[in-house]
Design a protein around this motif. Sequence first.
Motif, PDB file in Angstrom:
ATOM      1  N   SER A  97       0.830  -1.201   0.000  1.00 58.26           N
ATOM      2  CA  SER A  97       0.000   0.000   0.000  1.00 58.26           C
ATOM      3  C   SER A  97       0.868   1.257   0.000  1.00 58.26           C
ATOM      4  O   SER A  97       0.566   2.229  -0.699  1.00 58.26           O
ATOM      5  N   ALA A  98       1.957   1.223   0.756  1.00 54.06           N
ATOM      6  CA  ALA A  98       2.849   2.382   0.828  1.00 54.06           C
ATOM      7  C   ALA A  98       3.521   2.651  -0.510  1.00 54.06           C
ATOM      8  O   ALA A  98       3.814   3.803  -0.842  1.00 54.06           O
ATOM      9  N   VAL A  99       3.741   1.601  -1.294  1.00 53.77           N
ATOM     10  CA  VAL A  99       4.312   1.783  -2.629  1.00 53.77           C
ATOM     11  C   VAL A  99       3.304   2.492  -3.523  1.00 53.77           C
ATOM     12  O   VAL A  99       3.640   3.452  -4.232  1.00 53.77           O
ATOM     13  N   PHE A 100       2.057   2.017  -3.493  1.00 50.41           N
ATOM     14  CA  PHE A 100       1.036   2.595  -4.371  1.00 50.41           C
ATOM     15  C   PHE A 100       0.648   4.022  -3.984  1.00 50.41           C
ATOM     16  O   PHE A 100       0.261   4.800  -4.845  1.00 50.41           O
ATOM     17  N   THR A 101       0.752   4.344  -2.708  1.00 47.81           N
ATOM     18  CA  THR A 101       0.451   5.727  -2.298  1.00 47.81           C
ATOM     19  C   THR A 101       1.658   6.650  -2.462  1.00 47.81           C
ATOM     20  O   THR A 101       1.524   7.860  -2.329  1.00 47.81           O
ATOM     21  N   GLY A 102       2.820   6.068  -2.722  1.00 45.60           N
ATOM     22  CA  GLY A 102       4.037   6.863  -2.886  1.00 45.60           C
ATOM     23  C   GLY A 102       4.715   7.210  -1.579  1.00 45.60           C
ATOM     24  O   GLY A 102       5.722   7.915  -1.555  1.00 45.60           O
ATOM     25  N   ALA A 103       4.194   6.711  -0.466  1.00 44.63           N
ATOM     26  CA  ALA A 103       4.757   7.037   0.842  1.00 44.63           C
ATOM     27  C   ALA A 103       6.094   6.346   1.096  1.00 44.63           C
ATOM     28  O   ALA A 103       6.934   6.868   1.824  1.00 44.63           O
ATOM     29  N   PHE A 104       6.304   5.175   0.486  1.00 43.43           N
ATOM     30  CA  PHE A 104       7.528   4.411   0.747  1.00 43.43           C
ATOM     31  C   PHE A 104       7.829   3.510  -0.446  1.00 43.43           C
ATOM     32  O   PHE A 104       7.481   2.326  -0.449  1.00 43.43           O
ATOM     33  N   PRO A 105       8.454   4.044  -1.489  1.00 40.75           N
ATOM     34  CA  PRO A 105       8.710   3.269  -2.709  1.00 40.75           C
ATOM     35  C   PRO A 105       9.516   1.990  -2.465  1.00 40.75           C
ATOM     36  O   PRO A 105       9.322   0.988  -3.142  1.00 40.75           O
ATOM     37  N   ARG A 106      10.414   2.005  -1.504  1.00 45.37           N
ATOM     38  CA  ARG A 106      11.217   0.818  -1.188  1.00 45.37           C
ATOM     39  C   ARG A 106      10.367  -0.300  -0.591  1.00 45.37           C
ATOM     40  O   ARG A 106      10.758  -1.465  -0.558  1.00 45.37           O
ATOM     41  N   GLY A 107       9.174   0.015  -0.150  1.00 38.85           N
ATOM     42  CA  GLY A 107       8.302  -0.961   0.491  1.00 38.85           C
ATOM     43  C   GLY A 107       7.952  -2.143  -0.387  1.00 38.85           C
ATOM     44  O   GLY A 107       7.658  -3.228   0.113  1.00 38.85           O
ATOM     45  N   GLY A 108       7.985  -1.982  -1.699  1.00 39.13           N
ATOM     46  CA  GLY A 108       7.691  -3.096  -2.599  1.00 39.13           C
ATOM     47  C   GLY A 108       8.675  -4.236  -2.430  1.00 39.13           C
ATOM     48  O   GLY A 108       8.299  -5.408  -2.452  1.00 39.13           O
ATOM     49  N   PHE A 109       9.943  -3.892  -2.246  1.00 37.65           N
ATOM     50  CA  PHE A 109      10.957  -4.921  -2.054  1.00 37.65           C
ATOM     51  C   PHE A 109      10.783  -5.623  -0.715  1.00 37.65           C
ATOM     52  O   PHE A 109      10.946  -6.836  -0.609  1.00 37.65           O
ATOM     53  N   ILE A 110      10.418  -4.856   0.300  1.00 33.56           N
ATOM     54  CA  ILE A 110      10.181  -5.448   1.618  1.00 33.56           C
ATOM     55  C   ILE A 110       8.943  -6.333   1.568  1.00 33.56           C
ATOM     56  O   ILE A 110       8.928  -7.422   2.159  1.00 33.56           O
TER      57      ILE A 110
END
Length: 146
Positions: A97-110
């Motif tokens: 969700s953070a990736v899609f909202t732009g809040a945390f782009p690195r979150g996709g890898f996590i």
Amino acid sequence: MCRAARWLGQHLGRRGTFLAILGIGKTCFGVGFIVQPPSTRGLELLTDRCPLSAWAWVWILAGLVTFASAWLRIGRDGYGFIAAMIPPALWATAYTSAVFTGAFPRGGFIAVWYLTAHVGVIMWASTVPEHSVPPAPRRARKGGAP
């Protein structure tokens, strides 16, 4: 000490040992969130609803259920595998969700790490039979061959 470890290994089996180790790890991970809270960056989907300390209890309770399930018979230990998947699935959802909202782009890898190294491994381990390796073949006896 070795006798106790051997008894424990025989009593728990492979699936039970996996669940016991996983349960201890998840419980410790949750306690770590309470003792020394990390950054909540990327976890806003969760922390907007409850503080991180409440989510830490999700890890702790899941760990305790997972550990307790280690002592159950095969077929009844499924709740342990389900409980073990809940916290990492929640974390993966929050990071995605953070990736899609732009809040945390690195979150996709996590998120991918949680889905593969946690959820995927747990799903695989839940399908592994207790005794999937056939016993060693018996040696032929000397003499008496027809």
